[in-house]
Design a protein around this motif. Sequence first.
Motif, PDB file in Angstrom:
ATOM      1  N   LEU A 127       0.777  -1.154   0.032  1.00 30.23           N
ATOM      2  CA  LEU A 127      -0.174   0.131  -0.101  1.00 30.23           C
ATOM      3  C   LEU A 127       0.774   1.294  -0.057  1.00 30.23           C
ATOM      4  N   TYR A 128       1.867   1.098   0.805  1.00 26.10           N
ATOM      5  CA  TYR A 128       2.615   2.514   1.071  1.00 26.10           C
ATOM      6  C   TYR A 128       4.103   2.377   0.470  1.00 26.10           C
TER       7      TYR A 128
ATOM      8  N   ALA B 237      -6.034 -13.294  -2.525  1.00 22.76           N
ATOM      9  CA  ALA B 237      -5.654 -11.794  -2.394  1.00 22.76           C
ATOM     10  C   ALA B 237      -4.240 -11.601  -2.937  1.00 22.76           C
ATOM     11  N   GLN B 238      -3.499 -12.838  -2.979  1.00 23.55           N
ATOM     12  CA  GLN B 238      -2.031 -12.646  -3.381  1.00 23.55           C
ATOM     13  C   GLN B 238      -2.124 -12.326  -5.049  1.00 23.55           C
TER      14      GLN B 238
ATOM     15  N   LEU C 249     -11.538  -6.357   1.763  1.00 24.89           N
ATOM     16  CA  LEU C 249     -11.350  -5.441   2.790  1.00 24.89           C
ATOM     17  C   LEU C 249      -9.997  -5.212   2.919  1.00 24.89           C
ATOM     18  N   GLN C 250      -9.153  -6.212   2.577  1.00 25.14           N
ATOM     19  CA  GLN C 250      -7.610  -5.657   2.928  1.00 25.14           C
ATOM     20  C   GLN C 250      -6.942  -4.613   2.226  1.00 25.14           C
ATOM     21  N   ASP C 251      -7.515  -4.210   1.261  1.00 24.74           N
ATOM     22  CA  ASP C 251      -7.032  -3.182   0.528  1.00 24.74           C
ATOM     23  C   ASP C 251      -8.298  -2.564  -0.376  1.00 24.74           C
ATOM     24  N   LEU C 252      -9.372  -1.905   0.536  1.00 25.05           N
ATOM     25  CA  LEU C 252     -10.579  -1.526  -0.347  1.00 25.05           C
ATOM     26  C   LEU C 252     -10.406  -0.751  -1.367  1.00 25.05           C
ATOM     27  N   GLU C 253      -9.648   0.362  -1.300  1.00 21.95           N
ATOM     28  CA  GLU C 253      -9.527   1.366  -2.380  1.00 21.95           C
ATOM     29  C   GLU C 253      -8.882   0.680  -3.451  1.00 21.95           C
ATOM     30  N   GLY C 254      -7.770   0.023  -3.440  1.00 26.55           N
ATOM     31  CA  GLY C 254      -6.698  -0.586  -4.435  1.00 26.55           C
ATOM     32  C   GLY C 254      -7.640  -1.656  -5.335  1.00 26.55           C
TER      33      GLY C 254
END
Length: 860
Positions: free
Chosen positions: A458-459, A677-678, A714-719
């Motif tokens: 994410l960051y 998710a991966q 939900l792990q990275d909702l926006e992305g």
Amino acid sequence: MRPVEDSVASRENEPQAGSGRHSSGAPLPDATCPEAALAKANRELRMLIDCTRALARAGDEPELLADICRILTGPGGYRLAWIGFADPEPACAVRVAAHSGPGGGYLDRLQVSWRGDARGQGPTGRAIRERKAQVCRRIDTDPDFSPWREAADREGYRSSVALPLLLDEECVGALCLYADCPDAFDRLELALLEELAADLAFGLKALRTQEQMRRQRQQLDRLAQIVRLHSAINAAVIRIRNRDELLQEACQLVTDLGGFFGAAVWVVDGTNRWAWMKCRAGPMVLDSETLARIEVGDGTGTGADRSLSGRALRTGKVSQCPDITRGDTPIALRDRLLARGIRSLIAMPLIVDGKPVAVMTLSGLQVAPEDDGERLRLLENVGSSLSFALQSLEKADAAEYLASFDPLTGLAKRALFCERADRQVRSRGGGPAPGSAAGARAAVIAFDVRGLGSINTLYGQRCGDLLLQRIVERLKRHAGGDERLGYLGAGTFVLLEQVADAVADVPRLALEAALLEEPFEIEGREIRLSVSCGAAEHSRDVVSSGILVQRAEAALKSAKESGERYLEYRPEMSRENVRRVVLEHKLRTALEEQQFVLYYQPQIDLASGRIDCAEALLRWREPTEGLVPPAHFLAVLESSGMIVPLGNWALLKAVEDLESWRQGGCAPMRVAVNVSAQQLRQREFLHGLLALAERLAPLAGFGLDIEITETTLLQDLEGTSAKLRELRKAGIRVALDDFGTGYSSLGLLSKLPVDLLKIDRSFVSGLPADAASVTLVASIVELASAFGLITVAEGVETAEQLAALRGLRCSHSQGFLHSAAVPARELEQMLACRRVAKPACGLLADLAYGTLVPAGRSHG
């Protein structure tokens, strides 16, 4: 004063007054005289030729502007020519960039604006503002010229024209010409001058583009120098094991490879108040100055910074002075440096354990660009490498240090941690430490920071690295240092603790309180974490701490797989680890030898009774055990990362099967494939799936669905939502699998980019007898209907369940009642024969199938 259009229109029927290129005392030429017309044409031709040559030969912008002005007042015959550039708002002033002709004093006092005020109503301001040529026929009577009339009259200016300079639709300034006779600048002359202004603007654009490219090349060259310097210093860090030799080599490399005039290293003494010169290279420092020192202040009062190096040592950050002639930056011995030709300085602190211990000063002979941030960032990396080397050399030989310590966290690696733990356990005989509770034993706690990979994704890696370092800071405070700490990599730490038999969970609680009670602040972000822990206590059968670490890791793996926060080691965990290792090896072989296959379970449209979709399910054809379902190997695939290539293969195979069914004459249908998710986190996943969608586009009605879980989303909702929106645009539907078992809120459902909700089999199994199951399924169906989503009930096994789902108006049904998962060829036969394979479930199944007609080829 009038714009060009008005001026020309109003004078079309007037006799031409002649050119503005005549002295005020000479009579105006007769425009009808052939000799005068020829002379005028010759002057214009000479002026154009000279301007064209100037444009072609100009080496830089000031040279071009000066040449153009000189030509206009020379061969061109105008009394004054000047070029002004428009300052941006709010200043809106017009700056004189070049001029030629008598009357320099006029321009010195000239105040012109392109704002709509009194000083913006003249020819220049209007030309820039309105982007069209402006002519002042008579300066002595034009009211808009009144602010400058008296000064113009003294210089003998009688008429003027201002021509805008347009670069890519932006007016950057104006070319202004003054004549010594009124009513100059006839229509043909204006057209000529407008063309000249356009050529000048084009030439300015070309020169500015060249200058920008030159600056970019210089910037790239400077960055390449720093990259080469960094590489050479890294090599020196590995090769040189003496601190002073390393710093001297670094200074020499800075001058030889880094493009700097000189370099010097100043080392902070024990008082932390002074830094003394230790090494130098280049002529920046004379021999007589090698005993010089710089003061490290505190930035306030009498301790204010007296030098750039002092500021760098005080702040711990790279400090730069691009131009030392400016007095806004503290520079020691500024006059002496200027006398040696030095124009820019950089001070780079070297930091060990968070404390500046030295500073390297770099000098340049040129003024540095103000926007040199990338170069400074590269130099920060150089400083970090040197700082790391100094820290390593303080503790041990550089190579030994790298073998024993993790460079990012500074904690002991596995071997050193085990060595330290053995020493501490032996010193206590495995018993309690002084002050420990009676019955306490030594134990190793292994713990994992959950979601660290997501933080990196994410960051960025930098944020993840900073987070690890902050975790280490808290761990050191908790453990009273780093002697009882170790880092095994991939976010896994180990801690040697004392565990009391009565309260085995106390170490975990203390650890969580020390680490997680307060959120982490990383670059303006507030990050909260959780950990999974595994513990292994010392016992008589433990011959070394290495075994304790292995057992703690086994307990940690079990905790992560079971969702527990803390587990103690049990012997069966080691056996499970051995089984996992063997299974992982077999799965890698299976992946290489293509032992995996796809089976398909139909989904029935309850309104039409047809198969319009099938879920692709993974199977493993194990050579000795036969067909193995995914429940036996899916967890290992995910933990080993093999789920990514295998999942991508499943998507490709599903598309190939759809193409095969289409060629076999089957009616349109879709295939749903589970996505992990991966896979979603992979950068190339989106592009690969879009390519598959493009491949399916010509097959009308044949499509691909992907199934994801609420947890994945939900792990990275926006992305993740952004990626899913792209896929939906390409015709790929998104199904939310196991709906109702996760954590997504109903309010969030309206914003999620999904098309289908799959009702989990745990809800369906209670139908129709269990009232709670009926209520839950009814709520999900009603909610999906409100948002325009399709509902698919999983695990339908009885006719009663099917009847209940119909009564609740569920869209689709999937389960053993209709068909087990079957190979691709068998599903194609089912579609062709317009039937569903029935399990042996008796009359109820027959009744259920009586209303279901799978979609397929029509046989008339």
